[in-house]
Scaffold this motif. Structure first.
Motif, mmCIF file in Angstrom:
data_model
loop_
_atom_site.group_PDB
_atom_site.id
_atom_site.type_symbol
_atom_site.label_atom_id
_atom_site.label_comp_id
_atom_site.label_asym_id
_atom_site.label_seq_id
_atom_site.Cartn_x
_atom_site.Cartn_y
_atom_site.Cartn_z
ATOM 1 N N LYS A 82 0.839 -1.200 0.000
ATOM 2 C CA LYS A 82 0.000 0.000 0.000
ATOM 3 C C LYS A 82 0.877 1.254 0.000
ATOM 4 C CE LYS A 82 -3.917 -2.254 0.177
ATOM 5 N NZ LYS A 82 -4.875 -2.252 -0.957
ATOM 6 N N LEU A 83 0.219 2.398 0.196
ATOM 7 C CA LEU A 83 0.927 3.673 0.225
ATOM 8 C C LEU A 83 0.844 4.276 1.625
ATOM 9 C CD1 LEU A 83 0.087 5.730 -2.995
ATOM 10 C CD2 LEU A 83 2.340 5.085 -2.180
ATOM 11 N N ASP A 84 1.973 4.726 2.127
ATOM 12 C CA ASP A 84 2.033 5.429 3.404
ATOM 13 C C ASP A 84 2.107 6.920 3.087
ATOM 14 O OD1 ASP A 84 2.966 6.768 5.727
ATOM 15 O OD2 ASP A 84 3.772 4.883 6.511
ATOM 16 N N ARG A 85 1.038 7.633 3.353
ATOM 17 C CA ARG A 85 0.946 9.043 2.980
ATOM 18 C C ARG A 85 2.082 9.864 3.586
ATOM 19 N NH1 ARG A 85 -3.475 12.267 1.390
ATOM 20 N NH2 ARG A 85 -3.163 14.494 1.806
ATOM 21 N N ASP A 86 2.366 9.641 4.887
ATOM 22 C CA ASP A 86 3.416 10.407 5.554
ATOM 23 C C ASP A 86 4.790 10.074 4.979
ATOM 24 O OD1 ASP A 86 1.597 11.671 7.193
ATOM 25 O OD2 ASP A 86 1.772 10.193 8.812
ATOM 26 N N LEU A 87 5.014 8.791 4.679
ATOM 27 C CA LEU A 87 6.288 8.376 4.096
ATOM 28 C C LEU A 87 6.510 9.044 2.753
ATOM 29 C CD1 LEU A 87 8.698 6.345 4.523
ATOM 30 C CD2 LEU A 87 7.421 4.775 3.072
ATOM 31 N N VAL A 88 5.473 9.075 1.939
ATOM 32 C CA VAL A 88 5.571 9.698 0.620
ATOM 33 C C VAL A 88 5.829 11.198 0.746
ATOM 34 C CG1 VAL A 88 4.267 10.273 -1.461
ATOM 35 C CG2 VAL A 88 4.147 7.955 -0.521
ATOM 36 N N ARG A 89 5.072 11.838 1.632
ATOM 37 C CA ARG A 89 5.195 13.292 1.773
ATOM 38 C C ARG A 89 6.560 13.694 2.332
ATOM 39 N NH1 ARG A 89 1.209 14.080 4.856
ATOM 40 N NH2 ARG A 89 2.298 14.336 6.844
ATOM 41 N N HIS A 90 6.985 13.045 3.413
ATOM 42 C CA HIS A 90 8.260 13.417 4.039
ATOM 43 C C HIS A 90 9.448 13.038 3.153
ATOM 44 C CE1 HIS A 90 6.222 14.729 7.563
ATOM 45 N NE2 HIS A 90 5.876 13.515 7.990
ATOM 46 N N GLY A 91 9.301 11.966 2.386
ATOM 47 C CA GLY A 91 10.389 11.562 1.513
ATOM 48 C C GLY A 91 10.434 12.336 0.212
ATOM 49 N N ILE A 145 15.751 4.679 -9.275
ATOM 50 C CA ILE A 145 16.043 3.304 -8.907
ATOM 51 C C ILE A 145 14.922 2.800 -8.013
ATOM 52 C CG2 ILE A 145 17.431 3.963 -6.877
ATOM 53 C CD1 ILE A 145 19.288 1.588 -7.633
ATOM 54 N N ALA A 146 14.508 1.556 -8.231
ATOM 55 C CA ALA A 146 13.371 1.008 -7.495
ATOM 56 C C ALA A 146 13.742 0.776 -6.038
ATOM 57 C CB ALA A 146 12.902 -0.298 -8.134
ATOM 58 N N CYS A 147 12.856 1.198 -5.148
ATOM 59 C CA CYS A 147 13.109 1.103 -3.720
ATOM 60 C C CYS A 147 11.833 0.720 -3.001
ATOM 61 C CB CYS A 147 13.637 2.443 -3.195
ATOM 62 S SG CYS A 147 13.963 2.465 -1.424
ATOM 63 N N GLU A 148 11.947 -0.198 -2.057
ATOM 64 C CA GLU A 148 10.800 -0.577 -1.242
ATOM 65 C C GLU A 148 10.455 0.570 -0.289
ATOM 66 O OE1 GLU A 148 9.180 -3.296 -1.884
ATOM 67 O OE2 GLU A 148 10.654 -3.977 -3.346
ATOM 68 N N PRO A 149 9.192 0.670 0.142
ATOM 69 C CA PRO A 149 8.785 1.769 1.028
ATOM 70 C C PRO A 149 9.243 1.557 2.466
ATOM 71 C CG PRO A 149 6.917 0.348 0.569
ATOM 72 C CD PRO A 149 8.042 -0.158 -0.284
ATOM 73 N N VAL A 150 10.549 1.707 2.687
ATOM 74 C CA VAL A 150 11.150 1.543 4.007
ATOM 75 C C VAL A 150 11.739 2.894 4.419
ATOM 76 C CG1 VAL A 150 12.890 0.333 5.356
ATOM 77 C CG2 VAL A 150 11.681 -0.867 3.513
ATOM 78 N N ALA A 151 11.255 3.444 5.527
ATOM 79 C CA ALA A 151 11.634 4.796 5.929
ATOM 80 C C ALA A 151 13.149 4.948 6.084
ATOM 81 C CB ALA A 151 10.918 5.169 7.225
ATOM 82 N N ALA A 152 13.808 3.970 6.695
ATOM 83 C CA ALA A 152 15.248 4.078 6.941
ATOM 84 C C ALA A 152 16.032 4.128 5.631
ATOM 85 C CB ALA A 152 15.716 2.895 7.795
ATOM 86 N N ILE A 153 15.574 3.374 4.633
ATOM 87 C CA ILE A 153 16.267 3.369 3.344
ATOM 88 C C ILE A 153 16.066 4.697 2.618
ATOM 89 C CG2 ILE A 153 16.434 2.239 1.105
ATOM 90 C CD1 ILE A 153 17.520 0.608 3.434
ATOM 91 N N LEU A 154 14.861 5.208 2.653
ATOM 92 C CA LEU A 154 14.595 6.496 2.010
ATOM 93 C C LEU A 154 15.383 7.616 2.680
ATOM 94 C CD1 LEU A 154 10.750 6.156 1.424
ATOM 95 C CD2 LEU A 154 12.573 5.993 -0.275
ATOM 96 N N GLU A 155 15.548 7.517 3.982
ATOM 97 C CA GLU A 155 16.350 8.518 4.700
ATOM 98 C C GLU A 155 17.812 8.420 4.281
ATOM 99 O OE1 GLU A 155 17.366 9.933 9.285
ATOM 100 O OE2 GLU A 155 15.892 8.342 8.911
ATOM 101 N N LEU A 156 18.307 7.192 4.122
ATOM 102 C CA LEU A 156 19.684 7.008 3.667
ATOM 103 C C LEU A 156 19.876 7.592 2.280
ATOM 104 C CD1 LEU A 156 22.516 5.765 3.893
ATOM 105 C CD2 LEU A 156 21.541 3.613 3.060
ATOM 106 N N LEU A 157 18.922 7.383 1.411
ATOM 107 C CA LEU A 157 19.012 7.935 0.061
ATOM 108 C C LEU A 157 19.046 9.449 0.092
ATOM 109 C CD1 LEU A 157 18.319 4.988 -0.740
ATOM 110 C CD2 LEU A 157 16.836 5.928 -2.507
#
Length: 269
Positions: A53-62, A247-259
């Motif tokens: 699914k989609l995490d609205r906060d994850l999408v917005r903050h990332g 690049i394709a990335c799973e919706p994982v907050a820690a990974i998006l923060e690293l990117l």
């Protein structure tokens, strides 16, 4: 190692690649003239399925603006999933966002693929997705990808969306075959087979210069999350040097923060 140093490392490796060893058409060509002069900003392409699914906060903050929608092959459920996701994104990004449809080989026939695309075009709720669709990834099962029926479909459907295949684990000349059969290009992990990635990127660039009319795509494959931080940063730097945009990335907050914190193409510790 700083991000800029990683990019410099891969740029130096790229210059030593023998381009004509894989593609005779690249004889006399040089990496410097076929790769970007500077590393580009590689963006996460958020991979979303009916399970994640989609995490609205994850999408917005990332600040995610590119999404990869993974299909299941269940047409009714897939369309409902796409429609629900687009409703949320329309509120977040009314001016638009970019999409990739990862068909994951679920279209058993070329006719099924065309029917899906036409249904997408006819659905008012999915208009923004259709208008900003970058490409459809892996539309057919592997055994059907180079079937004569696919060639026939592409020949009679010149206004089709860009169709792209995953090239990881394929022969070195796979890109040439893909383009000759009417596909737009490939996605590929770069760091683990960097010389091959350089040759493919240069071959595509040279072919675009020779045949400017048409769709051409070279994009990042899946981010190697399971291999750890070093592998992730190497992959980002390699893709950045090649000039790939996402690049394709799973919706994982820690990974998006690293990117976000370790963006290739800019200097940081």
């Amino acid at each position: 190692m700083k991000n800029q140093e990683l990019c410099n490392f891969f740029r130096t490796r790229a210059k030593s690649v023998n381009l004509s060893a894989s593609y005779k058409a690249l004889n006399g060509k040089y990496v410097d003239s076929l790769l970007p002069a500077e590393p580009i900003a590689v963006q996460p392409r958020l991979r979303v399925s009916q399970e994640t699914k989609l995490d609205r906060d994850l999408v917005r903050h990332g600040g995610i603006r590119t999404f990869e929608w993974v299909l299941t092959g269940q047409s009714v459920a897939d369309m409902a999933f796409l429609r629900e996701s687009q409703e949320m994104l329309h509120d977040l990004y009314p001016s638009g966002y970019q999409s990739v449809i990862n068909a994951a080989g679920t279209f058993a026939t070329p006719q099924a693929l065309r029917g899906f695309v036409e249904a997408l075009d006819d659905d008012d709720d999915l208009g923004m997705l259709g208008r900003n669709l970058l490409y459809i990834l892996d539309p057919f099962p592997t055994e059907l990808s180079f079937h004569r029926d696919v060639v026939a479909l592409f020949a009679e459907w010149p206004r089709r969306p860009a169709m792209v295949l995953t090239a990881d684990g394929t022969p070195p000349n796979f890109l040439s075959r893909v383009l000759d059969w009417g596909y737009a290009g490939i996605v590929l992990q770069a760091a683990k087979d960097f010389e091959r990635a350089v040759v493919d990127r240069c071959y595509l660039t040279a072919r675009k210069d020779r045949e400017p009319i048409g769709k051409y795509t070279f994009d990042g494959g899946a981010l190697p999350i399971s291999q750890g931080r070093e592998a992730i940063l190497n992959e980002l730097a390699a893709q950045s040097v090649l000039g790939n945009k996402s690049i394709a990335c799973e919706p994982v907050a820690a990974i998006l923060e690293l990117l976000s914190d370790s963006h290739p193409g800019r200097v940081n510790a």
